[in-house]
Design a protein around this motif. Structure first.
Motif, PDB file in Angstrom:
ATOM      1  N   TYR A 122       0.810  -1.037   0.088  1.00 34.89           N
ATOM      2  CA  TYR A 122      -0.134   0.090   0.089  1.00 34.89           C
ATOM      3  C   TYR A 122       0.824   1.266   0.043  1.00 34.89           C
ATOM      4  CZ  TYR A 122      -3.565  -3.247   1.307  1.00 34.89           C
ATOM      5  OH  TYR A 122      -4.572  -4.407   1.317  1.00 34.89           O
ATOM      6  N   ALA A 123       2.024   1.058  -0.030  1.00 36.92           N
ATOM      7  CA  ALA A 123       3.027   2.289   0.299  1.00 36.92           C
ATOM      8  C   ALA A 123       2.925   3.199  -1.069  1.00 36.92           C
ATOM      9  CB  ALA A 123       4.473   1.965   0.429  1.00 36.92           C
ATOM     10  N   ALA A 124       2.924   2.669  -2.203  1.00 33.97           N
ATOM     11  CA  ALA A 124       2.886   3.554  -3.506  1.00 33.97           C
ATOM     12  C   ALA A 124       2.396   2.698  -4.608  1.00 33.97           C
ATOM     13  CB  ALA A 124       4.258   3.694  -3.994  1.00 33.97           C
ATOM     14  N   PRO A 125       1.056   2.389  -4.369  1.00 33.04           N
ATOM     15  CA  PRO A 125       0.283   1.861  -5.573  1.00 33.04           C
ATOM     16  C   PRO A 125       0.034   2.530  -6.739  1.00 33.04           C
ATOM     17  CG  PRO A 125      -1.276   2.117  -3.908  1.00 33.04           C
ATOM     18  CD  PRO A 125       0.140   2.516  -3.383  1.00 33.04           C
ATOM     19  N   ALA A 126      -0.102   1.869  -7.820  1.00 28.43           N
ATOM     20  CA  ALA A 126      -0.530   2.792  -9.073  1.00 28.43           C
ATOM     21  C   ALA A 126      -1.903   3.091  -8.888  1.00 28.43           C
ATOM     22  CB  ALA A 126      -0.564   1.853 -10.322  1.00 28.43           C
ATOM     23  N   LEU A 127      -2.139   4.360  -9.456  1.00 26.56           N
ATOM     24  CA  LEU A 127      -3.577   4.857  -9.235  1.00 26.56           C
ATOM     25  C   LEU A 127      -4.419   3.841  -9.888  1.00 26.56           C
ATOM     26  CD1 LEU A 127      -3.173   8.637 -10.181  1.00 26.56           C
ATOM     27  CD2 LEU A 127      -3.731   7.719  -8.052  1.00 26.56           C
ATOM     28  N   GLN A 186      -5.647   1.151  -8.814  1.00 27.92           N
ATOM     29  CA  GLN A 186      -5.141  -0.390  -8.727  1.00 27.92           C
ATOM     30  C   GLN A 186      -5.492  -0.780  -7.310  1.00 27.92           C
ATOM     31  OE1 GLN A 186      -4.295  -2.473 -11.173  1.00 27.92           O
ATOM     32  NE2 GLN A 186      -4.838  -0.746 -12.440  1.00 27.92           N
ATOM     33  N   CYS A 187      -5.432   0.135  -6.334  1.00 32.21           N
ATOM     34  CA  CYS A 187      -5.601  -0.249  -5.008  1.00 32.21           C
ATOM     35  C   CYS A 187      -6.970   0.448  -4.317  1.00 32.21           C
ATOM     36  CB  CYS A 187      -4.376   0.028  -3.964  1.00 32.21           C
ATOM     37  SG  CYS A 187      -3.875  -1.616  -3.369  1.00 32.21           S
ATOM     38  N   HIS A 188      -6.488   1.631  -3.592  1.00 29.93           N
ATOM     39  CA  HIS A 188      -7.253   2.486  -2.947  1.00 29.93           C
ATOM     40  C   HIS A 188      -7.564   3.871  -3.471  1.00 29.93           C
ATOM     41  CE1 HIS A 188      -3.279   2.619  -1.135  1.00 29.93           C
ATOM     42  NE2 HIS A 188      -3.611   4.115  -0.799  1.00 29.93           N
ATOM     43  N   ARG A 189      -6.452   4.309  -4.010  1.00 24.75           N
ATOM     44  CA  ARG A 189      -6.546   5.769  -4.488  1.00 24.75           C
ATOM     45  C   ARG A 189      -7.035   5.755  -5.840  1.00 24.75           C
ATOM     46  NH1 ARG A 189      -1.543   9.624  -5.059  1.00 24.75           N
ATOM     47  NH2 ARG A 189      -2.594  11.566  -5.547  1.00 24.75           N
ATOM     48  N   MET A 190      -7.974   6.460  -6.263  1.00 22.11           N
ATOM     49  CA  MET A 190      -8.423   6.514  -7.566  1.00 22.11           C
ATOM     50  C   MET A 190      -8.105   7.884  -8.187  1.00 22.11           C
ATOM     51  SD  MET A 190     -10.498   3.912  -8.067  1.00 22.11           S
ATOM     52  CE  MET A 190      -9.422   2.837  -7.222  1.00 22.11           C
ATOM     53  N   SER A 191      -7.825   7.828  -9.418  1.00 21.69           N
ATOM     54  CA  SER A 191      -7.307   9.055 -10.291  1.00 21.69           C
ATOM     55  C   SER A 191      -8.414  10.259 -10.391  1.00 21.69           C
ATOM     56  CB  SER A 191      -6.723   8.542 -11.686  1.00 21.69           C
ATOM     57  OG  SER A 191      -7.900   8.038 -12.410  1.00 21.69           O
ATOM     58  N   SER A 192      -9.589   9.758 -10.459  1.00 17.51           N
ATOM     59  CA  SER A 192     -10.658  10.660 -10.657  1.00 17.51           C
ATOM     60  C   SER A 192     -11.980  10.391 -10.068  1.00 17.51           C
ATOM     61  CB  SER A 192     -10.845  11.048 -12.238  1.00 17.51           C
ATOM     62  OG  SER A 192     -11.330   9.850 -12.776  1.00 17.51           O
ATOM     63  N   PRO A 193     -12.845  11.288  -9.929  1.00 15.98           N
ATOM     64  CA  PRO A 193     -14.103  10.840  -9.641  1.00 15.98           C
ATOM     65  C   PRO A 193     -15.095   9.775 -10.506  1.00 15.98           C
ATOM     66  CG  PRO A 193     -14.015  13.420  -9.573  1.00 15.98           C
ATOM     67  CD  PRO A 193     -12.645  12.817 -10.293  1.00 15.98           C
ATOM     68  N   GLU A 194     -14.733   9.886 -11.591  1.00 18.61           N
ATOM     69  CA  GLU A 194     -15.236   9.122 -12.873  1.00 18.61           C
ATOM     70  C   GLU A 194     -14.719   7.550 -12.469  1.00 18.61           C
ATOM     71  OE1 GLU A 194     -13.874  12.045 -13.743  1.00 18.61           O
ATOM     72  OE2 GLU A 194     -15.653  12.834 -13.940  1.00 18.61           O
ATOM     73  N   GLU A 195     -13.600   7.441 -12.135  1.00 20.11           N
ATOM     74  CA  GLU A 195     -12.877   6.109 -11.932  1.00 20.11           C
ATOM     75  C   GLU A 195     -13.759   5.522 -10.609  1.00 20.11           C
ATOM     76  OE1 GLU A 195     -11.061   4.186 -13.486  1.00 20.11           O
ATOM     77  OE2 GLU A 195     -10.951   5.245 -14.976  1.00 20.11           O
ATOM     78  N   LEU A 196     -13.743   6.242  -9.612  1.00 19.80           N
ATOM     79  CA  LEU A 196     -14.473   6.158  -8.253  1.00 19.80           C
ATOM     80  C   LEU A 196     -15.839   5.573  -8.585  1.00 19.80           C
ATOM     81  CD1 LEU A 196     -14.195   5.466  -5.387  1.00 19.80           C
ATOM     82  CD2 LEU A 196     -14.618   7.994  -5.102  1.00 19.80           C
ATOM     83  N   ARG A 197     -16.508   6.514  -9.298  1.00 12.59           N
ATOM     84  CA  ARG A 197     -17.834   6.048  -9.883  1.00 12.59           C
ATOM     85  C   ARG A 197     -18.077   4.913 -10.400  1.00 12.59           C
ATOM     86  NH1 ARG A 197     -18.910  10.112 -13.031  1.00 12.59           N
ATOM     87  NH2 ARG A 197     -19.179  11.444 -11.412  1.00 12.59           N
ATOM     88  N   TRP A 198     -17.041   4.445 -11.452  1.00  9.90           N
ATOM     89  CA  TRP A 198     -17.097   3.353 -12.251  1.00  9.90           C
ATOM     90  C   TRP A 198     -16.807   2.195 -11.206  1.00  9.90           C
ATOM     91  CZ3 TRP A 198     -13.775  -0.691 -12.691  1.00  9.90           C
ATOM     92  CH2 TRP A 198     -14.171  -1.704 -13.802  1.00  9.90           C
ATOM     93  N   LEU A 199     -16.047   2.205 -10.264  1.00 12.32           N
ATOM     94  CA  LEU A 199     -15.798   1.236  -9.342  1.00 12.32           C
ATOM     95  C   LEU A 199     -17.047   1.005  -8.484  1.00 12.32           C
ATOM     96  CD1 LEU A 199     -13.909  -0.818  -7.928  1.00 12.32           C
ATOM     97  CD2 LEU A 199     -12.997   0.947  -6.429  1.00 12.32           C
ATOM     98  N   VAL A 200     -17.666   1.895  -8.158  1.00 10.19           N
ATOM     99  CA  VAL A 200     -18.776   1.840  -7.199  1.00 10.19           C
ATOM    100  C   VAL A 200     -20.151   1.126  -7.735  1.00 10.19           C
ATOM    101  CG1 VAL A 200     -20.764   2.848  -5.863  1.00 10.19           C
ATOM    102  CG2 VAL A 200     -18.193   3.560  -5.770  1.00 10.19           C
ATOM    103  N   MET A 201     -20.314   1.730  -9.209  1.00  5.53           N
ATOM    104  CA  MET A 201     -21.327   1.299  -9.871  1.00  5.53           C
ATOM    105  C   MET A 201     -21.083  -0.394 -10.450  1.00  5.53           C
ATOM    106  SD  MET A 201     -23.332   3.601  -9.669  1.00  5.53           S
ATOM    107  CE  MET A 201     -24.651   3.261 -10.670  1.00  5.53           C
TER     108      MET A 201
END
Length: 107
Positions: free
Chosen positions: A32-37, A39-54
């Motif tokens: 978890y120290a430096a995961p790619a956007l 890929q883990c917990h940190r999303m690059s944009s609201p759209e990516e987060l929305r896609w994951l939730v949906m």
């Protein structure tokens, strides 16, 4: 049915109202120290987060629920999805989000 939400901590750094409260997840483990956007917990944009939730909500949770309701209680899957669609249509209308709500094929 909420199994896909219980361990998740996904966020968009720029949208955190209190970034100072964001935990240092690297203390949990080095992965978890430096995961790619995205890929883990940190999303690059609201759209990516929305896609994951949906994706989680519809592909896993509601699909499992529709199957359970059909097998266990006799609620036809088509009736379940019709109710979901009706509720989504109402929500979009109630919140002025019709332009973000796809017309698509209706059951």
């Amino acid at each position: 049915m909420a199994r896909d939400f219980h361990e998740s901590l996904e966020y968009v750094q720029e949208l955190l109202p209190r970034p100072d409260l964001c935990p240092d997840l690297s203390q949990i483990g080095p992965v978890y120290a430096a995961p790619a956007l995205d890929q883990c917990h940190r999303m690059s944009s609201p759209e990516e987060l929305r896609w994951l939730v949906m994706d989680t909500l519809f592909v896993f949770n509601l699909s499992d629920l529709s199957d359970l309701l059909q097998r266990r209680y006799g609620l036809a899957e088509t009736a379940f999805w019709r109710r979901v669609r009706t509720r989504l249509d109402c929500y979009a209308s109630e919140h002025g989000m019709q332009d973000r709500h796809p017309a698509g094929n209706r059951p």
